[in-house]
Write a protein that holds these residues in place. Structure first.
Motif, PDB file in Angstrom:
ATOM      1  N   ASP A   1       2.122   0.051  19.368  1.00 41.41           N
ATOM      2  CA  ASP A   1       1.099  -0.809  18.771  1.00 41.41           C
ATOM      3  C   ASP A   1       1.736  -1.800  17.804  1.00 41.41           C
ATOM      4  OD1 ASP A   1      -1.439  -1.758  18.217  1.00 41.41           O
ATOM      5  OD2 ASP A   1      -2.172   0.092  17.301  1.00 41.41           O
ATOM      6  N   HIS A   2       1.061  -2.922  17.584  1.00 36.35           N
ATOM      7  CA  HIS A   2       1.426  -3.904  16.553  1.00 36.35           C
ATOM      8  C   HIS A   2       0.341  -3.825  15.495  1.00 36.35           C
ATOM      9  CE1 HIS A   2       3.660  -5.473  19.993  1.00 36.35           C
ATOM     10  NE2 HIS A   2       4.455  -6.024  19.114  1.00 36.35           N
ATOM     11  N   ILE A   3       0.741  -3.581  14.248  1.00 41.80           N
ATOM     12  CA  ILE A   3      -0.225  -3.372  13.175  1.00 41.80           C
ATOM     13  C   ILE A   3       0.136  -4.269  11.993  1.00 41.80           C
ATOM     14  CG2 ILE A   3      -1.194  -1.648  11.599  1.00 41.80           C
ATOM     15  CD1 ILE A   3      -0.443   0.465  13.696  1.00 41.80           C
ATOM     16  N   SER A   4      -0.884  -4.806  11.351  1.00 42.04           N
ATOM     17  CA  SER A   4      -0.694  -5.671  10.195  1.00 42.04           C
ATOM     18  C   SER A   4       0.022  -4.926   9.076  1.00 42.04           C
ATOM     19  CB  SER A   4      -2.054  -6.156   9.694  1.00 42.04           C
ATOM     20  OG  SER A   4      -1.928  -6.756   8.431  1.00 42.04           O
ATOM     21  N   LEU A   5       0.890  -5.630   8.383  1.00 41.55           N
ATOM     22  CA  LEU A   5       1.616  -5.058   7.251  1.00 41.55           C
ATOM     23  C   LEU A   5       0.649  -4.508   6.201  1.00 41.55           C
ATOM     24  CD1 LEU A   5       4.379  -4.525   6.013  1.00 41.55           C
ATOM     25  CD2 LEU A   5       4.317  -6.818   5.059  1.00 41.55           C
ATOM     26  N   ALA A   6      -0.514  -5.120   6.091  1.00 38.31           N
ATOM     27  CA  ALA A   6      -1.528  -4.650   5.139  1.00 38.31           C
ATOM     28  C   ALA A   6      -2.015  -3.245   5.489  1.00 38.31           C
ATOM     29  CB  ALA A   6      -2.697  -5.626   5.105  1.00 38.31           C
ATOM     30  N   ASP A   7      -1.856  -2.846   6.742  1.00 36.56           N
ATOM     31  CA  ASP A   7      -2.295  -1.529   7.200  1.00 36.56           C
ATOM     32  C   ASP A   7      -1.149  -0.524   7.263  1.00 36.56           C
ATOM     33  OD1 ASP A   7      -4.969  -2.365   7.521  1.00 36.56           O
ATOM     34  OD2 ASP A   7      -4.515  -3.198   9.493  1.00 36.56           O
ATOM     35  N   ALA A   8      -0.080  -0.780   6.511  1.00 36.38           N
ATOM     36  CA  ALA A   8       1.086   0.117   6.517  1.00 36.38           C
ATOM     37  C   ALA A   8       0.728   1.571   6.210  1.00 36.38           C
ATOM     38  CB  ALA A   8       2.153  -0.393   5.558  1.00 36.38           C
TER      39      ALA A   8
END
Length: 55
Positions: free
Chosen positions: A27-34
């Motif tokens: 998956d590719h996930i936003s850095l904000a959702d680390a």
């Protein structure tokens, strides 16, 4: 911690296009959702192989 020769070889192969790592990306996930990424990895939610953080 020292990175060994096998890791450099993987980097070289991927950089030259001879090794395609795309199929192993879960998956590719936003850095904000680390924090979610860490939770998924710790709890093995969704069979995480490689989770990519994007800015």
């Amino acid at each position: 911690m020292t990175i060994g020769a096998p890791v450099y070889e993987l980097i070289r192969l991927a950089g030259s296009g001879r090794l395609d790592l795309a199929p192993s990306i879960t998956d590719h996930i936003s850095l904000a959702d680390a924090p979610e990424v860490i939770h998924r990895l710790e709890n093995k939610i969704g069979d995480p192989i490689r989770l990519i953080l994007v800015p």
